[in-house]
Design an enzyme around this catalytic site. Structure first.
Site, mmCIF file in Angstrom:
data_model
loop_
_atom_site.group_PDB
_atom_site.id
_atom_site.type_symbol
_atom_site.label_atom_id
_atom_site.label_comp_id
_atom_site.label_asym_id
_atom_site.label_seq_id
_atom_site.Cartn_x
_atom_site.Cartn_y
_atom_site.Cartn_z
ATOM 1 N N THR A 1 0.793 -1.197 -0.053
ATOM 2 C CA THR A 1 0.133 -0.013 -0.145
ATOM 3 C C THR A 1 0.977 1.378 0.012
ATOM 4 O O THR A 1 0.197 2.292 -0.073
ATOM 5 C CB THR A 1 -0.804 -0.020 1.189
ATOM 6 N N GLY A 2 2.231 1.287 0.061
ATOM 7 C CA GLY A 2 3.160 2.467 0.216
ATOM 8 C C GLY A 2 3.388 2.868 -0.874
ATOM 9 O O GLY A 2 2.865 2.393 -2.081
ATOM 10 N N ARG B 1 -3.033 -1.768 9.665
ATOM 11 C CA ARG B 1 -3.626 -0.417 9.264
ATOM 12 C C ARG B 1 -4.402 -0.665 7.862
ATOM 13 O O ARG B 1 -5.398 -0.190 7.807
ATOM 14 C CB ARG B 1 -2.747 0.715 9.049
ATOM 15 N N SER B 2 -3.843 -1.328 6.769
ATOM 16 C CA SER B 2 -4.468 -1.687 5.738
ATOM 17 C C SER B 2 -4.985 -2.922 5.251
ATOM 18 O O SER B 2 -5.672 -3.021 4.280
ATOM 19 C CB SER B 2 -3.310 -1.176 4.358
ATOM 20 N N CYS C 1 17.933 4.738 -3.233
ATOM 21 C CA CYS C 1 17.584 5.597 -4.553
ATOM 22 C C CYS C 1 18.718 6.440 -5.022
ATOM 23 O O CYS C 1 19.083 6.484 -6.242
ATOM 24 C CB CYS C 1 16.275 6.397 -4.444
ATOM 25 N N GLN D 1 16.785 15.681 -3.145
ATOM 26 C CA GLN D 1 16.054 14.627 -3.123
ATOM 27 C C GLN D 1 14.479 14.921 -2.645
ATOM 28 O O GLN D 1 14.042 15.775 -1.890
ATOM 29 C CB GLN D 1 16.471 13.754 -2.053
ATOM 30 N N SER E 1 8.897 12.227 -2.009
ATOM 31 C CA SER E 1 8.441 10.855 -2.409
ATOM 32 C C SER E 1 9.311 9.706 -1.813
ATOM 33 O O SER E 1 8.720 8.723 -1.365
ATOM 34 C CB SER E 1 7.841 10.585 -3.713
ATOM 35 N N ARG F 1 17.170 17.329 1.219
ATOM 36 C CA ARG F 1 15.512 17.234 0.989
ATOM 37 C C ARG F 1 14.941 18.515 0.382
ATOM 38 O O ARG F 1 15.378 19.306 1.073
ATOM 39 C CB ARG F 1 14.703 16.705 2.248
ATOM 40 N N HIS G 1 14.714 12.460 -7.737
ATOM 41 C CA HIS G 1 15.980 12.977 -7.340
ATOM 42 C C HIS G 1 16.995 13.642 -8.110
ATOM 43 O O HIS G 1 17.094 12.757 -9.237
ATOM 44 C CB HIS G 1 16.882 11.905 -6.395
ATOM 45 N N ASN H 1 12.865 8.528 -8.315
ATOM 46 C CA ASN H 1 13.459 7.802 -7.173
ATOM 47 C C ASN H 1 12.674 6.732 -6.711
ATOM 48 O O ASN H 1 12.871 5.559 -6.129
ATOM 49 C CB ASN H 1 13.388 8.712 -5.905
HETATM 50 P P1 NAP Z 1 5.248 4.410 2.539
HETATM 51 O O1 NAP Z 1 4.573 4.877 1.827
HETATM 52 O O2 NAP Z 1 5.181 5.014 3.901
HETATM 53 O O3 NAP Z 1 4.491 2.672 2.724
HETATM 54 C C1 NAP Z 1 5.126 1.689 3.816
HETATM 55 C C2 NAP Z 1 4.467 0.427 3.411
HETATM 56 O O4 NAP Z 1 5.061 -0.473 4.416
HETATM 57 C C3 NAP Z 1 2.954 0.563 3.618
HETATM 58 O O5 NAP Z 1 2.509 -0.398 2.748
HETATM 59 C C4 NAP Z 1 2.702 -0.077 5.036
HETATM 60 O O6 NAP Z 1 1.684 -0.534 5.304
HETATM 61 C C5 NAP Z 1 3.885 -1.173 5.187
HETATM 62 N N1 NAP Z 1 4.153 -1.170 6.438
HETATM 63 C C6 NAP Z 1 4.579 -0.402 7.495
HETATM 64 N N2 NAP Z 1 4.694 -1.011 8.518
HETATM 65 C C7 NAP Z 1 4.627 -2.274 8.490
HETATM 66 C C8 NAP Z 1 4.368 -3.453 9.413
HETATM 67 N N3 NAP Z 1 4.623 -3.399 10.582
HETATM 68 N N4 NAP Z 1 4.037 -4.647 8.670
HETATM 69 C C9 NAP Z 1 3.671 -4.648 7.299
HETATM 70 N N5 NAP Z 1 3.806 -3.471 6.691
HETATM 71 C C10 NAP Z 1 4.006 -2.606 7.054
HETATM 72 O O7 NAP Z 1 6.815 4.099 2.567
HETATM 73 P P2 NAP Z 1 7.523 3.912 0.996
HETATM 74 O O8 NAP Z 1 7.824 5.071 0.443
HETATM 75 O O9 NAP Z 1 6.639 2.794 0.312
HETATM 76 O O10 NAP Z 1 8.893 3.080 1.635
HETATM 77 C C11 NAP Z 1 8.935 1.836 2.274
HETATM 78 C C12 NAP Z 1 10.163 1.321 2.483
HETATM 79 O O11 NAP Z 1 10.897 1.177 1.588
HETATM 80 C C13 NAP Z 1 11.110 2.743 3.310
HETATM 81 O O12 NAP Z 1 10.763 2.572 4.681
HETATM 82 C C14 NAP Z 1 12.419 2.303 2.801
HETATM 83 O O13 NAP Z 1 13.098 1.203 3.637
HETATM 84 C C15 NAP Z 1 12.217 1.598 1.494
HETATM 85 N N6 NAP Z 1 12.576 2.520 0.271
HETATM 86 C C16 NAP Z 1 13.611 2.244 -0.269
HETATM 87 C C17 NAP Z 1 13.913 3.015 -1.290
HETATM 88 C C18 NAP Z 1 15.093 2.578 -2.201
HETATM 89 O O14 NAP Z 1 15.899 3.513 -2.434
HETATM 90 N N7 NAP Z 1 15.312 1.552 -2.625
HETATM 91 C C19 NAP Z 1 13.067 3.967 -1.741
HETATM 92 C C20 NAP Z 1 12.017 4.570 -0.956
HETATM 93 C C21 NAP Z 1 11.929 3.462 0.193
HETATM 94 P P3 NAP Z 1 -0.003 0.201 5.905
HETATM 95 O O15 NAP Z 1 -0.701 0.856 4.458
HETATM 96 O O16 NAP Z 1 -0.698 -0.778 6.504
HETATM 97 O O17 NAP Z 1 0.841 1.129 6.577
HETATM 98 C C1 3JM Z 2 14.579 4.989 2.067
HETATM 99 O O1 3JM Z 2 12.295 1.938 8.380
HETATM 100 C C2 3JM Z 2 13.290 2.644 7.877
HETATM 101 O O2 3JM Z 2 13.775 3.114 8.894
HETATM 102 C C3 3JM Z 2 13.062 3.043 6.650
HETATM 103 C C4 3JM Z 2 14.094 4.363 6.307
HETATM 104 C C5 3JM Z 2 14.086 4.445 4.574
HETATM 105 C C6 3JM Z 2 15.116 3.904 4.108
HETATM 106 C C7 3JM Z 2 15.976 2.743 4.708
HETATM 107 O O3 3JM Z 2 16.773 3.021 5.491
HETATM 108 O O4 3JM Z 2 15.537 1.539 4.443
HETATM 109 C C8 3JM Z 2 13.394 5.408 4.148
HETATM 110 C C9 3JM Z 2 13.517 5.827 2.698
HETATM 111 C C10 3JM Z 2 15.546 4.274 2.759
HETATM 112 C C11 3JM Z 2 16.257 3.522 1.924
HETATM 113 O O5 3JM Z 2 16.171 3.233 0.874
HETATM 114 O O6 3JM Z 2 17.688 3.412 2.441
#
Ligand code: NAP
Ligand code: 3JM
Length: 340
Positions: free
Chosen positions: A14-15, A42-43, A133, A160, A163, A239, A246, A319
């Site tokens: 859902t994220g 939550r979802s 990213c 950055q 999003s 940011r 980005h 990104n």
């Molecule tokens: P987001 O929009 O806040 O979405 C977070 C997702 O994780 C939602 O689907 C949420 O579900 C789910 N979630 C949170 N806590 C959970 C739990 N305890 N159990 C199961 N699901 C859970 O964040 P996002 O931007 O998608 O990013 C998510 C993560 O991806 C970041 O924290 C980071 O580690 C990683 N990320 C990586 C990159 C990269 O560079 N490769 C870029 C951005 C993010 P709900 O709908 O239930 O809240």
């Molecule tokens: C991008 O749960 C967290 O602490 C996620 C923080 C986060 C990260 C990470 O450290 O995984 C937010 C956005 C990233 C990332 O890609 O490194």
């Protein structure tokens, strides 16, 4: 016998990243048998559209991964820490988008244009890490130059998009802009300061060395992906009030002299890159043009004559696509083509 279709679990569906996974799997006709969408309580129970059908979102739990072939993970680092090894043990190959496993020596950290062969190492733990990213778009642009002239040092400053901090961060920028235009007080929950009409030189937490964790991700991940610990990297991560994509100002020093013209030619022929560099016509990459695109865009390529072999450039990419979901799906495509 090789499978024709695969069972895919999406943790964090859902994220911001999870939603992009669904879009990209559809757009690239990924061969899917069953898809399992997972999120928190939550979802859980809500529905998301995939390939014209409503798919139910399930609660991420220990039992969810039986019979799944590939897990695309973006539920946050602390959640991946617990559930990626559980999925891996159940025989589901995890491609994890969080920072949790990236620097572990027996887990490959992969950008398919740069180090596709590293994917073979997935067998050790059944987990593949997707880089940060900001690292991904930088190494896609720098690897072809490294191969041609060996990069000795990289100085990068990032700009950055919000999003990258998740769906609540996107809402925070929108609501702050609306509040300010309506002379109302702003709400601030995600970013440490007002993000609307501002730049914040802090992404993730500060470490003891004075750098942020985001900056050190770029330093350490770049060396691991390029397979060269001798490359010196220093980063400043900022940011900015941009929704998507980005941007990075990158200065490099190479061992061998390379001209701006040579760099343009090399990058024009490199995979995953589009050179946009025509200053006379005001052509250079910008985040509003890169959003929703797959490529890493490079422009403003010019020589830095303050050092013997210096080059400056400006690198922009979506990104959430190449920086996250697209890179992970490209890894999955190599996995099914060559290993599963
Ligand atoms: P987001 O929009 O806040 O979405 C977070 C997702 O994780 C939602 O689907 C949420 O579900 C789910 N979630 C949170 N806590 C959970 C739990 N305890 N159990 C199961 N699901 C859970 O964040 P996002 O931007 O998608 O990013 C998510 C993560 O991806 C970041 O924290 C980071 O580690 C990683 N990320 C990586 C990159 C990269 O560079 N490769 C870029 C951005 C993010 P709900 O709908 O239930 O809240
Ligand atoms: C991008 O749960 C967290 O602490 C996620 C923080 C986060 C990260 C990470 O450290 O995984 C937010 C956005 C990233 C990332 O890609 O490194």
């Amino acid at each position: 016998m090789k499978k024709k279709k695969y069972n895919i679990a999406i943790a964090g569906a859902t994220g911001m990243v999870g939603q992009e996974f669904l879009k990209i799997l559809e757009q690239r006709y990924f061969p899917i048998d069953k898809i399992k969408l997972l999120a928190s309580e939550r979802s859980a129970g809500s529905k998301l559209a995939f390939r014209g059908k409503e798919e139910k979102v399930h609660l991420l739990s220990e039992e969810t991964f039986e019979g799944m072939d590939i897990g695309l993970f973006s539920p946050g680092a602390s959640v991946s820490k617990i559930y990626a090894p559980i999925a891996a043990k159940a025989g589901c190959v995890v491609i994890d988008n969080t920072s949790q496993f990236r620097m572990e020596p027996d887990i490959p950290l992969v950008v398919p244009e740069v180090n596709p062969k590293a994917i073979a190492q997935y067998k050790k733990r059944n987990i593949i890490a997707n880089p940060n990213c900001s690292t991904i778009q930088m190494v896609v642009a720098l690897k072809p130059i490294h191969d041609a002239a060996r990069i000795k040092r990289i100085v990068v400053s990032t700009y950055q998009a919000v999003s990258g901090a998740g769906k609540e961060a996107v809402d925070e920028l929108s609501s702050q802009v609306r509040a300010l235009f309506n002379m109302k007080p702003i709400e601030k929950n995600i970013f440490p300061h007002q993000i609307a009409f501002n730049c914040i030189p802090q992404i993730d937490v500060f470490l003891e060395n004075g750098y942020t964790k985001e900056e050190m991700k770029m330093v350490n991940e770049t060396k691991k992906i390029m397979g060269d610990d001798s490359i010196k990297v220093t980063a400043t991560a900022v940011r900015v009030p941009v929704f998507n994509s980005h941007s990075e100002s990158v200065n490099i020093e190479t061992e061998r002299k390379i001209t701006a013209k040579e760099v343009k030619k090399i990058l024009s022929n490199a995979p995953g890159i589009k050179v946009l560099d025509d200053p006379a016509n005001k052509v250079y990459p910008m985040p509003i043009d890169a959003a929703e695109m797959d490529e890493v865009f490079v422009g403003r390529i010019r020589e830095d004559d303050t050092v013997p072999n210096g080059i400056n450039m400006w690198i922009v990419s979506d990104n959430i696509r190449k920086g996250a979901a697209l890179n992970a799906v490209q890894i999955a495509e190599v996995l099914i083509r060559e290993y599963l």
